[in-house]
Design an enzyme around this catalytic site. Structure first.
Site, PDB file in Angstrom:
ATOM      1  N   PRO A 289      44.540  43.266  31.369  1.00  0.00           N
ATOM      2  CA  PRO A 289      43.854  43.773  32.574  1.00  0.00           C
ATOM      3  C   PRO A 289      42.694  42.924  33.089  1.00  0.00           C
ATOM      4  O   PRO A 289      42.143  43.239  34.149  1.00  0.00           O
ATOM      5  CB  PRO A 289      43.358  45.154  32.134  1.00  0.00           C
ATOM      6  CG  PRO A 289      43.289  45.093  30.655  1.00  0.00           C
ATOM      7  CD  PRO A 289      44.320  44.133  30.200  1.00  0.00           C
ATOM      8  N   TYR A 378      41.900  36.055  42.306  1.00  0.00           N
ATOM      9  CA  TYR A 378      41.417  37.423  42.074  1.00  0.00           C
ATOM     10  C   TYR A 378      41.634  38.295  43.306  1.00  0.00           C
ATOM     11  O   TYR A 378      42.135  39.424  43.204  1.00  0.00           O
ATOM     12  CB  TYR A 378      39.928  37.400  41.697  1.00  0.00           C
ATOM     13  CG  TYR A 378      39.418  38.700  41.128  1.00  0.00           C
ATOM     14  CD1 TYR A 378      39.228  38.860  39.760  1.00  0.00           C
ATOM     15  CD2 TYR A 378      39.117  39.781  41.961  1.00  0.00           C
ATOM     16  CE1 TYR A 378      38.758  40.058  39.234  1.00  0.00           C
ATOM     17  CE2 TYR A 378      38.653  40.978  41.447  1.00  0.00           C
ATOM     18  CZ  TYR A 378      38.478  41.112  40.087  1.00  0.00           C
ATOM     19  OH  TYR A 378      38.029  42.299  39.568  1.00  0.00           O
TER      20      TYR A 378
END
Ligand code: RFL
Ligand code: PHB
Length: 383
Positions: A289, A378
């Site tokens: 994660p 990201y």
């Protein structure tokens, strides 16, 4: 029963696929092992990429997201005595949004109910048949009745532990396990930070995330076999304060409402198509994660697949034929980024490894090309 697309699994991937197909006039049936309440309450991902937000908005799922989602320009990257803000908007012109998977799921469930698209919850014994010729899925419904759905196509959106992947003969699998896990914590306290903090620390990685102006989410690096009973609330707050601390900053504490240990792995299974069976989301791949990619990657798969299946139902098979290869390009990019973030931020190896990590962190915040590379991955590559 007959439908065009039988979807196994009503997590975010399955629900969104049925929504996108519905908008194109293609009917589907969802089969889910758990109750709707259980699926909706699962606390998992928290960050939506710019492209995910745009897709949800453009397909009628933006109202609550726009009202309650928290747009973030970037993240804080931290190591002892250093906290640096990476401004994604300045670097690459895109932002991310904090909006929990629970909320995305809630919105998708509401849209499904409003459109009256069929779903069976609490099903068992889901079995896929003849996926290369005339696909069907058999299952036992919540009332214990045996049922069968004939479909043109079956899509496995049934996560890492679901049965669909096993219907792909001789898959090629790539896997990496990590020598650490995350202790995830949810607390009723206002976030002590404007944007997420990813912190390298000699004691191990820590992260400060959030769910709303009143609810914070935290993670601590622990061992994979960590006994959660050893983590009292006091111990959690002490570790978070130490690992996230910088001079002049205070971590606010509050009642902890949930804590659990999350394993970390990278996993890719190929191909993502076999005949009339397609895999999407965690059914085909898992990322750790640290890069906030899991949910976004499931959304990307499903966006691609919905377009491809729509074209196929209209007579053009070129996109379904390319689905596995096209999807896997993004899967491997995200697999690399998640591995890289994980490797840079978690304490592992020896002091030599620590120096390499600190060097990489310094490089990332001082070199604009290096910062841009993190920001671009990201905030998410275009869908
Ligand atoms: P899901 O969400 O796992 O949904 C799959 C659904 O399929 C159902 N299912 C079946 N249904 C019928 N018959 C069967 N035999 C079935 N077997 C399974 C399941 O009940 C479930 O409802 O996969 P999907 O839709 O592909 O979505 C992917 C995302 O959920 C996942 O990538 C992320 O949640 C990963 N993840 C996180 N990602 C992040 O980006 N940030 C996070 O903080 C984060 N935390 C997490 C996570 C995943 C976790 N899991 C899977 C252990 C925390 C956890 C605990
Ligand atoms: C979260 O809020 O749960 C979260 C945010 C960013 C990550 C992982 C998890 O990289």
């Amino acid at each position: 029963m007959r439908t065009q697309v039988a979807i196994v699994g009503a997590g975010p991937a399955g629900l969104l696929l049925s929504h996108l197909l519905g908008l194109e006039g293609i009917d589907s049936v969802l089969l889910e092992r758990q109750t709707a309440e259980y699926v909706q309450a699962r606390i998992r991902a928290g960050i939506l990429e710019a492209g995910t937000v745009e897709l949800l908005r453009n397909t009628g799922l933006g109202d609550r997201l726009d009202a309650e989602g928290m747009e973030h320009r970037g993240i804080h990257l931290q190591w002892p005595e250093n906290r640096h803000h990476l401004d994604f908007v300045d670097l690459i012109g895109r932002s991310v949004t904090v909006y929990g998977q629970t909320e995305v799921t809630k919105d998708l469930m509401a849209a499904r109910e409003k459109a009256g698209r069929p779903a069976f919850y609490s099903v068992s014994d889901v079995t896929l048949h003849d996926v290369t010729e005339q696909p069907s899925v058999s299952f036992v419904d919540a009332d214990g009745r045996a049922q069968r759905i004939d479909a043109d196509v079956v899509v496995g959106c049934d996560g890492f532990h679901g049965p669909s992947r096993t219907s792909v003969p001789s898959p090629q699998v790539w896997e990496r396990t990590y020598p650490f896990a995350w202790l995830g914590v949810l607390a009723d306290v206002a976030p002590s930070t404007d944007e997420l903090i990813y912190a390298w620390h000699p004691d191990g990685f820590a992260m400060h995330s959030m769910r709303s102006p009143r609810v914070s989410r935290f993670y601590l690096q622990v061992t994979p076999d960590e006994d959660i009973a050893q983590w009292s609330d006091d111990r959690i707050w002490t570790a978070l304060s130490a690992r996230l601390g910088v001079a002049g900053w205070t971590l606010e504490t509050g009642p902890i409402t949930e804590k659990s240990v999350l394993p970390m792995r990278s996993f890719v299974s190929t191909p993502m198509r076999h005949g009339n069976l397609y895999l999407a989301g965690d059914a085909a791949h898992i990322v750790p994660p640290t890069g906030a990619k899991g949910l976004n990657l499931a959304v990307a798969d499903v966006a691609l697949l919905a377009t491809a299946l729509t074209a196929s139902f209209r007579g053009d098979d070129s996109l379904v034929d390319a689905y596995s290869e096209t999807a896997l390009r993004r899967v491997w990019r995200c697999t690399h980024f998640s591995w890289w973030m994980t490797s840079m931020l978690h304490r592992h190896g020896d002091d030599f490894d620590a120096q390499l990590q600190l060097s990489q962190l310094r490089r990332t915040v001082t070199s604009e090309p290096a910062a841009r590379e993190l920001a671009d991955n990201y905030a998410g590559l275009p869908l």
